[in-house]
Write a protein that holds these residues in place. Sequence first.
Motif, PDB file in Angstrom:
ATOM      1  N   ALA A  46       0.985  -1.134   0.072  1.00  0.00           N
ATOM      2  CA  ALA A  46       0.032   0.070   0.034  1.00  0.00           C
ATOM      3  C   ALA A  46       0.854   1.311  -0.043  1.00  0.00           C
ATOM      4  N   LYS A  47       0.444   2.352  -0.709  1.00  0.00           N
ATOM      5  CA  LYS A  47       1.210   3.567  -0.666  1.00  0.00           C
ATOM      6  C   LYS A  47       0.155   4.698  -0.992  1.00  0.00           C
ATOM      7  N   ALA A  48       0.537   5.857  -0.398  1.00  0.00           N
ATOM      8  CA  ALA A  48      -0.372   6.996  -0.640  1.00  0.00           C
ATOM      9  C   ALA A  48      -0.293   7.407  -2.194  1.00  0.00           C
ATOM     10  N   GLY A  49      -1.570   7.510  -2.636  1.00  0.00           N
ATOM     11  CA  GLY A  49      -1.606   7.563  -4.172  1.00  0.00           C
ATOM     12  C   GLY A  49      -1.695   9.015  -4.567  1.00  0.00           C
ATOM     13  N   SER A  50      -1.460   9.062  -5.889  1.00  0.00           N
ATOM     14  CA  SER A  50      -1.576  10.543  -6.323  1.00  0.00           C
ATOM     15  C   SER A  50      -2.803  11.094  -6.889  1.00  0.00           C
TER      16      SER A  50
END
Length: 305
Positions: A46-50
């Motif tokens: 998981a990663k903070a998206g743009s």
Amino acid sequence: QFFSSSANLFNAFRTGAIDLAYQNLAVDQIRTLQEGATAQKWQAIAKAGSGIDYITINLKSPPLDKLEVRQAIAAMMDRPLLEERVFRGQIEPLYSLIPATLNMKDPVFQAYGDGNATKARELLTQAGYSETNPLKVEFWYRSNVVNDQWAALTLKALIKKRLGNLMQLDLKSIESTTAYKNLDKGVYPMFLLDWTPDFLDADNYIQPFMECSKGSVKTGCEAGSSFLQGSFYYSDRANQLIDQSRKELNPDIRKQIFKELQALLGQDVPFIPLWQSKDYLFAQKWIQGASLQITQKVPFWTLQK
């Protein structure tokens, strides 16, 4: 491989028919796959998206041509509620069109609060509305995006609970392809949409929304970005600042320019930012080197079986 529905993608990954699953999975499907990763059936990254989700407001559509009405609607948006009830923590509340992952962001919509019925009631009273003369406005969303439907239903229920009959949302939906073709025709008063940038810079979260190449304060935007968004927002100052930001090389000065642009966004409310997406990549146990970049790209050259 491309799948016609999130259900087909979800099932193909769970049965091991594909090695990686990425994007366009529904909230419940992501939660199920996360639980599977916790049980070590596969991997979850998981990663903070743009990408961002927002409401575009048609400034040519009464009563949304009244500033107090737009501000009252902004005050009633409850981002933490959406994060908890609809998305189960799979989004991050967004208070500017520029996401929190960029240092140019200024969370100007925090000034309105979340589900702030007191502020909304005060603004609507100023605009001449009451329980006997309620604000009624259409709120459109894409019928083929399940998450948008749940978000719209949740916001309508929240407004009904906290404002009674004073503000009434009339929910309407349409398939996304048709919606995109008609945005610039001014047929939608408010529309819940999403945006993925072409490049990771504050410009690509401001210019595609607030810029207008032809128009006036009186006529609204007649050509340009805000016209294509279905907002028809026109601001001489915004146009000047956007042009200036594209020529400025000093990062500190540029940050001040975007600060003023976001102040205009919060003051005029042609758009209401709601949430920033989180990206999820799911990989089978036999895959090594799976990762997500902030650009929403999956680097294939690091993958091995």
